[in-house]
Design a protein around this motif. Structure first.
Motif, PDB file in Angstrom:
ATOM      1  N   VAL A   1      20.718  -5.885  23.217  1.00  0.00           N
ATOM      2  CA  VAL A   1      21.555  -4.893  22.532  1.00  0.00           C
ATOM      3  C   VAL A   1      22.516  -5.592  21.571  1.00  0.00           C
ATOM      4  CG1 VAL A   1      23.342  -3.142  22.843  1.00  0.00           C
ATOM      5  CG2 VAL A   1      21.364  -3.191  24.378  1.00  0.00           C
ATOM      6  N   PHE A   2      23.095  -6.695  22.031  1.00  0.00           N
ATOM      7  CA  PHE A   2      24.032  -7.446  21.196  1.00  0.00           C
ATOM      8  C   PHE A   2      23.331  -7.968  19.936  1.00  0.00           C
ATOM      9  CE2 PHE A   2      25.876 -11.550  19.986  1.00  0.00           C
ATOM     10  CZ  PHE A   2      27.200 -11.203  19.794  1.00  0.00           C
ATOM     11  N   ILE A   3      22.166  -8.615  20.115  1.00  0.00           N
ATOM     12  CA  ILE A   3      21.419  -9.153  18.971  1.00  0.00           C
ATOM     13  C   ILE A   3      21.004  -8.027  18.028  1.00  0.00           C
ATOM     14  CG2 ILE A   3      19.313 -10.349  18.276  1.00  0.00           C
ATOM     15  CD1 ILE A   3      19.422 -11.856  20.936  1.00  0.00           C
ATOM     16  N   LEU A   4      20.527  -6.931  18.609  1.00  0.00           N
ATOM     17  CA  LEU A   4      20.045  -5.805  17.803  1.00  0.00           C
ATOM     18  C   LEU A   4      21.147  -5.254  16.914  1.00  0.00           C
ATOM     19  CD1 LEU A   4      17.788  -3.757  17.193  1.00  0.00           C
ATOM     20  CD2 LEU A   4      18.597  -2.420  19.139  1.00  0.00           C
ATOM     21  N   ILE A   5      22.297  -4.970  17.506  1.00  0.00           N
ATOM     22  CA  ILE A   5      23.396  -4.392  16.735  1.00  0.00           C
ATOM     23  C   ILE A   5      23.899  -5.371  15.688  1.00  0.00           C
ATOM     24  CG2 ILE A   5      25.774  -3.557  16.882  1.00  0.00           C
ATOM     25  CD1 ILE A   5      25.062  -2.379  19.609  1.00  0.00           C
ATOM     26  N   LEU A   6      24.016  -6.639  16.093  1.00  0.00           N
ATOM     27  CA  LEU A   6      24.544  -7.638  15.170  1.00  0.00           C
ATOM     28  C   LEU A   6      23.614  -7.852  13.981  1.00  0.00           C
ATOM     29  CD1 LEU A   6      26.865  -9.710  14.816  1.00  0.00           C
ATOM     30  CD2 LEU A   6      25.374 -11.392  15.889  1.00  0.00           C
ATOM     31  N   THR A   7      22.310  -7.930  14.234  1.00  0.00           N
ATOM     32  CA  THR A   7      21.382  -8.236  13.140  1.00  0.00           C
ATOM     33  C   THR A   7      21.050  -7.024  12.283  1.00  0.00           C
ATOM     34  OG1 THR A   7      19.578  -8.042  14.762  1.00  0.00           O
ATOM     35  CG2 THR A   7      20.339 -10.250  14.214  1.00  0.00           C
ATOM     36  N   ILE A   8      21.418  -5.837  12.718  1.00  0.00           N
ATOM     37  CA  ILE A   8      21.344  -4.697  11.809  1.00  0.00           C
ATOM     38  C   ILE A   8      22.182  -4.998  10.573  1.00  0.00           C
ATOM     39  CG2 ILE A   8      22.161  -2.325  11.482  1.00  0.00           C
ATOM     40  CD1 ILE A   8      21.165  -1.697  14.281  1.00  0.00           C
ATOM     41  N   ASN A   9      23.306  -5.686  10.781  1.00  0.00           N
ATOM     42  CA  ASN A   9      24.145  -6.078   9.652  1.00  0.00           C
ATOM     43  C   ASN A   9      23.412  -7.012   8.696  1.00  0.00           C
ATOM     44  OD1 ASN A   9      26.617  -4.925   9.249  1.00  0.00           O
ATOM     45  ND2 ASN A   9      27.735  -6.304  10.585  1.00  0.00           N
ATOM     46  N   SER A  10      22.561  -7.915   9.237  1.00  0.00           N
ATOM     47  CA  SER A  10      21.834  -8.849   8.382  1.00  0.00           C
ATOM     48  C   SER A  10      20.878  -8.109   7.457  1.00  0.00           C
ATOM     49  CB  SER A  10      21.059  -9.851   9.245  1.00  0.00           C
ATOM     50  OG  SER A  10      21.927 -10.591  10.057  1.00  0.00           O
ATOM     51  N   GLY A  11      20.065  -7.219   8.033  1.00  0.00           N
ATOM     52  CA  GLY A  11      19.147  -6.436   7.212  1.00  0.00           C
ATOM     53  C   GLY A  11      19.881  -5.536   6.232  1.00  0.00           C
ATOM     54  N   PHE A  12      20.977  -4.951   6.699  1.00  0.00           N
ATOM     55  CA  PHE A  12      21.800  -4.083   5.863  1.00  0.00           C
ATOM     56  C   PHE A  12      22.367  -4.869   4.685  1.00  0.00           C
ATOM     57  CE2 PHE A  12      26.006  -1.964   5.176  1.00  0.00           C
ATOM     58  CZ  PHE A  12      25.502  -0.780   4.667  1.00  0.00           C
ATOM     59  N   MET A  13      22.870  -6.066   4.976  1.00  0.00           N
ATOM     60  CA  MET A  13      23.445  -6.914   3.935  1.00  0.00           C
ATOM     61  C   MET A  13      22.392  -7.279   2.890  1.00  0.00           C
ATOM     62  SD  MET A  13      23.276 -10.459   3.105  1.00  0.00           S
ATOM     63  CE  MET A  13      22.998 -11.320   4.645  1.00  0.00           C
ATOM     64  N   TYR A  14      21.184  -7.635   3.363  1.00  0.00           N
ATOM     65  CA  TYR A  14      20.143  -8.095   2.447  1.00  0.00           C
ATOM     66  C   TYR A  14      19.717  -6.992   1.480  1.00  0.00           C
ATOM     67  CZ  TYR A  14      16.416 -11.232   1.009  1.00  0.00           C
ATOM     68  OH  TYR A  14      15.618 -12.070   0.293  1.00  0.00           O
ATOM     69  N   GLN A  15      19.690  -5.749   1.963  1.00  0.00           N
ATOM     70  CA  GLN A  15      19.206  -4.643   1.128  1.00  0.00           C
ATOM     71  C   GLN A  15      20.301  -4.006   0.275  1.00  0.00           C
ATOM     72  OE1 GLN A  15      16.090  -3.793   0.681  1.00  0.00           O
ATOM     73  NE2 GLN A  15      15.317  -5.261   2.172  1.00  0.00           N
ATOM     74  N   VAL A  16      21.563  -4.173   0.648  1.00  0.00           N
ATOM     75  CA  VAL A  16      22.649  -3.511  -0.078  1.00  0.00           C
ATOM     76  C   VAL A  16      23.531  -4.509  -0.820  1.00  0.00           C
ATOM     77  CG1 VAL A  16      24.709  -2.063   0.162  1.00  0.00           C
ATOM     78  CG2 VAL A  16      22.668  -1.566   1.517  1.00  0.00           C
TER      79      VAL A  16
END
Length: 482
Positions: free
Chosen positions: A214-229
């Motif tokens: 859960v921790f990795i999932l929530i944290l890395t949503i930011n990575s994908g979000f950052m890359y696309q936005v």
């Protein structure tokens, strides 16, 4: 009589070969298959829209990670699974040189991503087998550093020279990964022998792994979000972003690796959270120029380095208690891939679905994710500290109440009684104090501290702080997990 050092069974050559094998594989994956700049450049050169290919690749990689420990490694072994996955990636890369057709490329990319997933998860076996437990954070740091250097080199060739040159370097990397994987020691059987707690008690990994996922999932949503936005906002300064964007990540890993060698650093996780917050606040600046890019990218990628090394090193230690090393590694790593996928989809919705949002809205979304991550940190620490007693990122002994620490020291008997001063020194050792910090706290010289530590080691029959902490905290582990 002194016990044999269990770390002696690990050969340095095996660790180096495993690091080279994975670094080359992961460098190929990052530069080409997994949202890689080389892939973007190749697609742009042939005027093919890359986004559908990227998401198909991420999904295939996700399923490859999960399949490795269930459908492949238990029957063929970790080394053969890695070799099969790498061979698949090599074969799937060749059409990008000779057959520029969207359907052919999509099929090849899915095959390559799936094969890389098989190989990455199977390497978890060698992370456990070729590196002593208390050194796995170093191996994790090494592979992340070297793979990102390989990725930057391939990206540089694709961006500033020719996309085919970058692709050629990726092919060379994955071919080299095949060679070093072939040199890995063969795993004769996949029946892992998980470590037991004192009293021959087995460890349930369900709760720690679920919280970590859960921790990795929530944290890395930011990575994908950052890359696309965030990344597209700086397309106009490609001359800088093409080579700089991962540099803070590499530097952060080098610095953290050095810091962790000197003792426990649990507060690094909160430093990472603060850096992420700072990055998204800088993203609100009205001008997206080179200086703005440096202000956004530097803290963001520095935070990514802190968190990536954290969860990779946690996985490395959790494997000690796993009955199926490859499956455990695959499940944990797949959480990162799923997070990137979800974050990327969120970014795509914001970027392409006609939703009008300001930089303030983007920052608010990111900060909400960060706040959830921060709230999870104490819970994650609570579940992990019981089995990973001396992990460099966790609070471990120093996070327990003072009277409880005293009880543990009093109840845990050394081979010979500790003096009152030795008990004081021991208590400070277990709060991750350095020799200088212990000397300052007790108002004695560092030489005196070293003498006390030497005596404590002799009375506990240990050779390092890690061994000492493991022995003294066995009561804490029993209480926490029981």
């Amino acid at each position: 009589m002194n016990q044999p050092n269990p770390d002696q069974k690990f050969r340095l050559d095996d660790r180096i070969v495993s690091v080279l094998s994975f670094s080359l594989l992961f460098g190929y994956l990052l530069a080409f298959v997994f949202e890689g700049q080389v892939l973007y450049r190749i697609m742009a050169h042939f005027q093919i829209k890359a986004i559908p290919f990227i998401f198909a690749s991420i999904i295939a990689h996700f399923f490859g990670l999960l399949a490795s420990g269930v459908l492949f490694a238990p029957f063929f072994g970790a080394r053969k699974t890695m070799l099969f996955g790498i061979f698949t990636a090599i074969a799937a890369t060749l059409p990008f040189f000779f057959l520029p057709h969207p359907i052919v490329w999509l099929t090849a990319l899915i095959a390559s991503a799936f094969g890389c997933g098989l190989a990455v998860a199977a390497w978890g076996y060698y992370l456990k087998a070729c590196t002593p437990r208390n050194q796995r954070y170093k191996t994790a740091a090494d592979v992340l550093i070297y793979s990102n250097i390989i990725m930057l080199a391939a990206n540089g060739l694709a961006t500033y020279l020719n996309p085919v040159a970058g692709l050629a370097m990726c092919l060379l990397a994955i071919l080299s990964a095949m060679y070093f994987t072939w040199r890995l020691p063969d795993d004769l059987q996949m029946a892992d022998n998980p470590k037991l707690l004192p009293g021959n008690r087995s460890v349930s990994l369900v709760k720690p792994v679920m919280i970590l996922i859960v921790f990795i999932l929530i944290l890395t949503i930011n990575s994908g979000f950052m890359y696309q936005v965030v990344a597209p906002a700086y397309d106009q300064i490609e001359w800088l972003s093409g080579w700089y964007w991962a540099l803070p990540y590499i530097i952060a890993l080098i610095v953290i690796r050095h810091l962790l060698q000197r003792g426990s650093r649990p507060h690094l996780l909160y430093v990472g959270v603060a850096l992420l917050m700072l990055s998204f606040l800088f993203f609100q600046l009205p001008v997206h120029d080179a200086w703005s890019y440096l202000l956004v990218d530097t803290p963001m990628l520095g935070a990514c380095g802190i968190f990536d090394l954290f969860w990779w090193s946690i996985i490395g230690e959790i494997l000690e208690y796993s009955r199926n090393t490859v499956r455990t590694a695959g499940v944990c790593i797949s959480a990162n891939v799923l997070g990137v996928l979800l974050g990327g989809l969120l970014g795509q919705v914001i970027s392409t679905a006609g939703i009008s949002v300001s930089h303030v809205t983007v920052t608010i979304i990111a900060l909400v994710i960060i706040c959830i991550t921060t709230a999870l940190l104490p819970l994650l620490n609570m579940f992990l500290v019981g089995i990973l007693k001396n992990h460099v990122y966790l609070y471990a002994f120093s996070g327990t109440p003072g009277n409880y620490r005293t009880d543990i020291i009093e109840q845990d008997h050394a081979l010979a009684p500790l003096s009152a001063r030795e008990k004081e020194v021991l208590a400070l050792i277990l709060t991750a104090r350095t020799n200088r910090g212990i000397a300052a706290a007790l108002h004695i010289s560092e030489d005196t501290v070293k003498t006390h530590i030497k005596n404590i080691y002799g009375k506990y029959d240990v050779a390092s702080r890690a061994e000492l902490i493991t022995l003294v905290l066995k009561n804490q582990a029993d209480v926490t997990i029981g």
